[in-house]
Write an enzyme that holds these catalytic residues in place. Structure first.
Site, mmCIF file in Angstrom:
data_model
loop_
_atom_site.group_PDB
_atom_site.id
_atom_site.type_symbol
_atom_site.label_atom_id
_atom_site.label_comp_id
_atom_site.label_asym_id
_atom_site.label_seq_id
_atom_site.Cartn_x
_atom_site.Cartn_y
_atom_site.Cartn_z
ATOM 1 N N ASN A 97 22.159 42.215 -31.232
ATOM 2 C CA ASN A 97 21.837 40.942 -30.583
ATOM 3 C C ASN A 97 22.149 39.782 -31.513
ATOM 4 O O ASN A 97 22.615 38.721 -31.057
ATOM 5 C CB ASN A 97 20.377 40.916 -30.155
ATOM 6 N N ARG A 112 -1.342 42.307 -42.541
ATOM 7 C CA ARG A 112 -0.404 41.609 -41.665
ATOM 8 C C ARG A 112 -0.459 40.096 -41.867
ATOM 9 O O ARG A 112 0.560 39.410 -41.854
ATOM 10 C CB ARG A 112 -0.729 41.958 -40.196
ATOM 11 N N MET A 151 10.744 44.254 -35.667
ATOM 12 C CA MET A 151 9.808 45.291 -35.277
ATOM 13 C C MET A 151 8.405 45.125 -35.848
ATOM 14 O O MET A 151 7.696 46.093 -36.106
ATOM 15 C CB MET A 151 10.366 46.670 -35.662
ATOM 16 N N ASN A 193 11.829 36.270 -27.934
ATOM 17 C CA ASN A 193 12.129 37.678 -28.194
ATOM 18 C C ASN A 193 12.985 38.229 -27.060
ATOM 19 O O ASN A 193 12.870 37.793 -25.906
ATOM 20 C CB ASN A 193 10.830 38.486 -28.308
ATOM 21 N N HIS A 242 13.493 41.757 -25.146
ATOM 22 C CA HIS A 242 12.742 43.000 -25.014
ATOM 23 C C HIS A 242 13.504 43.936 -24.091
ATOM 24 O O HIS A 242 13.951 43.513 -23.011
ATOM 25 C CB HIS A 242 11.340 42.735 -24.466
ATOM 26 N N SER A 296 14.546 41.687 -20.908
ATOM 27 C CA SER A 296 13.840 40.427 -20.662
ATOM 28 C C SER A 296 13.905 39.524 -21.898
ATOM 29 O O SER A 296 13.738 40.010 -23.017
ATOM 30 C CB SER A 296 12.357 40.700 -20.352
ATOM 31 N N ASP A 312 4.361 41.162 -26.153
ATOM 32 C CA ASP A 312 5.309 41.290 -25.030
ATOM 33 C C ASP A 312 4.720 40.759 -23.731
ATOM 34 O O ASP A 312 5.176 41.114 -22.646
ATOM 35 C CB ASP A 312 5.749 42.757 -24.859
HETATM 36 N N1 LIG Z 1 2.541 38.548 -31.419
HETATM 37 C C1 LIG Z 1 3.694 39.104 -31.017
HETATM 38 N N2 LIG Z 1 4.471 39.749 -31.906
HETATM 39 C C2 LIG Z 1 5.646 40.307 -31.495
HETATM 40 C C3 LIG Z 1 6.032 40.241 -30.140
HETATM 41 C C4 LIG Z 1 5.187 39.542 -29.226
HETATM 42 O O1 LIG Z 1 5.499 39.412 -28.013
HETATM 43 N N3 LIG Z 1 4.043 38.988 -29.694
HETATM 44 N N4 LIG Z 1 7.197 40.903 -29.718
HETATM 45 C C5 LIG Z 1 7.600 41.984 -30.623
HETATM 46 C C6 LIG Z 1 8.848 42.738 -30.286
HETATM 47 N N5 LIG Z 1 8.473 44.083 -29.841
HETATM 48 C C7 LIG Z 1 8.982 44.479 -28.626
HETATM 49 O O2 LIG Z 1 9.824 43.772 -28.014
HETATM 50 C C8 LIG Z 1 7.651 44.942 -30.622
HETATM 51 C C9 LIG Z 1 7.926 45.127 -31.976
HETATM 52 C C10 LIG Z 1 7.102 45.949 -32.751
HETATM 53 C C11 LIG Z 1 6.020 46.613 -32.189
HETATM 54 C C12 LIG Z 1 5.154 47.481 -33.050
HETATM 55 O O3 LIG Z 1 4.358 48.268 -32.564
HETATM 56 N N6 LIG Z 1 5.312 47.333 -34.380
HETATM 57 C C13 LIG Z 1 4.499 48.073 -35.372
HETATM 58 C C14 LIG Z 1 5.407 48.687 -36.408
HETATM 59 C C15 LIG Z 1 6.473 49.518 -35.745
HETATM 60 C C16 LIG Z 1 7.549 49.915 -36.761
HETATM 61 O O4 LIG Z 1 7.512 49.422 -37.911
HETATM 62 O O5 LIG Z 1 8.441 50.702 -36.357
HETATM 63 C C17 LIG Z 1 3.570 47.116 -36.110
HETATM 64 O O6 LIG Z 1 3.924 45.903 -36.224
HETATM 65 O O7 LIG Z 1 2.545 47.618 -36.598
HETATM 66 C C18 LIG Z 1 5.736 46.435 -30.840
HETATM 67 C C19 LIG Z 1 6.548 45.614 -30.041
HETATM 68 C C20 LIG Z 1 7.724 41.460 -32.031
HETATM 69 N N7 LIG Z 1 6.449 40.946 -32.407
HETATM 70 N N1 LIG Z 2 10.333 45.673 -29.375
HETATM 71 C C1 LIG Z 2 11.529 45.109 -29.934
HETATM 72 C C2 LIG Z 2 12.697 45.960 -29.509
HETATM 73 O O1 LIG Z 2 12.550 47.134 -29.151
HETATM 74 N N2 LIG Z 2 13.883 45.349 -29.544
HETATM 75 C C3 LIG Z 2 15.067 46.067 -29.198
HETATM 76 O O2 LIG Z 2 15.676 46.646 -30.355
HETATM 77 C C4 LIG Z 2 17.030 47.005 -29.976
HETATM 78 C C5 LIG Z 2 17.967 46.851 -31.149
HETATM 79 O O3 LIG Z 2 18.309 45.521 -31.252
HETATM 80 P P1 LIG Z 2 19.527 45.033 -32.196
HETATM 81 O O4 LIG Z 2 20.734 45.928 -31.935
HETATM 82 O O5 LIG Z 2 19.733 43.628 -31.771
HETATM 83 O O6 LIG Z 2 19.020 45.194 -33.616
HETATM 84 C C6 LIG Z 2 17.359 46.093 -28.758
HETATM 85 O O7 LIG Z 2 17.449 46.894 -27.599
HETATM 86 C C7 LIG Z 2 16.166 45.176 -28.657
HETATM 87 O O8 LIG Z 2 15.864 44.792 -27.318
#
Ligand SMILES: Nc1nc2c(c(=O)[nH]1)N[C@@H](CN(C=O)c1ccc(C(=O)N[C@@H](CCC(=O)O)C(=O)O)cc1)CN2
Ligand SMILES: NCC(=O)N[C@@H]1O[C@H](COP(=O)([O-])[O-])[C@@H](O)[C@H]1O
Length: 225
Positions: free
Chosen positions: A19, A69, A94, A111, A113, A140, A149
């Site tokens: 992206n 965090r 992530m 973001n 998603h 989205s 999300d």
């Molecule tokens: N406050 C918000 N933070 C984030 C959002 C949001 O809408 N509100 N969107 C996410 C993006 N995302 C899905 O699109 C997403 C990314 C990460 C996680 C998650 O569970 N992360 C874990 C670690 C996972 C890992 O390291 O592999 C964590 O942070 O503990 C859920 C959804 C970005 N942030």
């Molecule tokens: N929750 C966040 C999430 O899952 N994001 C998703 O990670 C993939 C890799 O993106 P990239 O190729 O742009 O790195 C994409 O599908 C994006 O939507």
């Protein structure tokens, strides 16, 4: 009035950066943003290579180096604020962001998603969509809020789920649409057409978006960057 001055933009990544690459490519084709830096929480993210190849500044801030965090987000905010961006884009980033972080960048934090929100919030969306037996899946673009999300969705694209699809095949079909809708939604913001109202609702060209726009419904296809 459509704003034309490129909006200073930071992109946050954790992985491959496809992206990010789409945004870089579209900024070279007239998308009115200037990507001033890419920040990753993962030192090995291939998106950092993409950024460097494109001459974009990179920074790495590894979350593992922080006790919690909140500490990571404070450091991330300090780093972001060095660039004074008008727009911050999560692109495969992530980490869940704290309420303090999302409040600071309210209205200019988006973001992409990989699902048709509100379905399949969180991770592993393609496997979950297949397990649920849905026939239509997609992507989205949404404002980022403290509700994971759950922020207002502004643009979506739909793809069919086909017999025999694996999560990998489905993710590629979705990803191709991500690379279209993210730059388009960013264009709406950068041109001053998309704003987040004080009421917490998104407005496009002064009209409330009470539901996401669907890419397939956009008659003016040249809106598609
Ligand atoms: N406050 C918000 N933070 C984030 C959002 C949001 O809408 N509100 N969107 C996410 C993006 N995302 C899905 O699109 C997403 C990314 C990460 C996680 C998650 O569970 N992360 C874990 C670690 C996972 C890992 O390291 O592999 C964590 O942070 O503990 C859920 C959804 C970005 N942030
Ligand atoms: N929750 C966040 C999430 O899952 N994001 C998703 O990670 C993939 C890799 O993106 P990239 O190729 O742009 O790195 C994409 O599908 C994006 O939507």
């Amino acid at each position: 009035m459509v704003r034309q001055t490129p909006v200073s933009t930071l992109v946050l990544i954790s992985g491959g950066g496809s992206n990010l690459q789409a945004l870089i490519d579209e900024s070279r084709r007239g998308l009115p943003i200037a990507i001033d830096a890419v920040i990753s929480n993962e030192p090995q993210a291939y998106g950092l290579v993409r950024a460097r190849d494109a001459g974009v500044a990179t920074r790495v801030l590894c979350h593992r180096g922080f006790p919690d965090r909140q500490g990571f987000d404070r450091a991330l905010m300090r780093l972001i604020d060095e660039f004074r961006p008008g727009l911050i884009l999560l692109a495969g980033f992530m980490r869940i962001l704290t309420p303090a972080f999302v409040a600071r960048y309210r209205g200019r934090l988006f973001n992409i998603h990989p699902s048709l929100l509100p379905d399949f919030r969180g991770l592993d969306t393609h496997r979950r969509a297949l397990a649920a037996g849905v026939r239509v899946h997609g992507a989205s673009v949404h404002y980022v809020t403290a509700d994971l999300d759950g922020g207002p969705v502004v643009l979506q694209a739909r793809v069919p789920v086909l017999p025999g699809d694996s999560p990998e095949v489905l993710s590629e079909r979705v990803l191709r649409q991500e690379h279209v809708i993210y730059p388009l939604a960013v264009r709406w913001f950068a041109e001053g057409r998309l704003v987040l109202g004080d009421d917490g609702r998104p407005y496009l060209d002064g009209q409330v978006l009470d539901r996401p726009r669907l890419l397939e419904d956009l008659t003016d296809r040249n809106q598609v960057v």
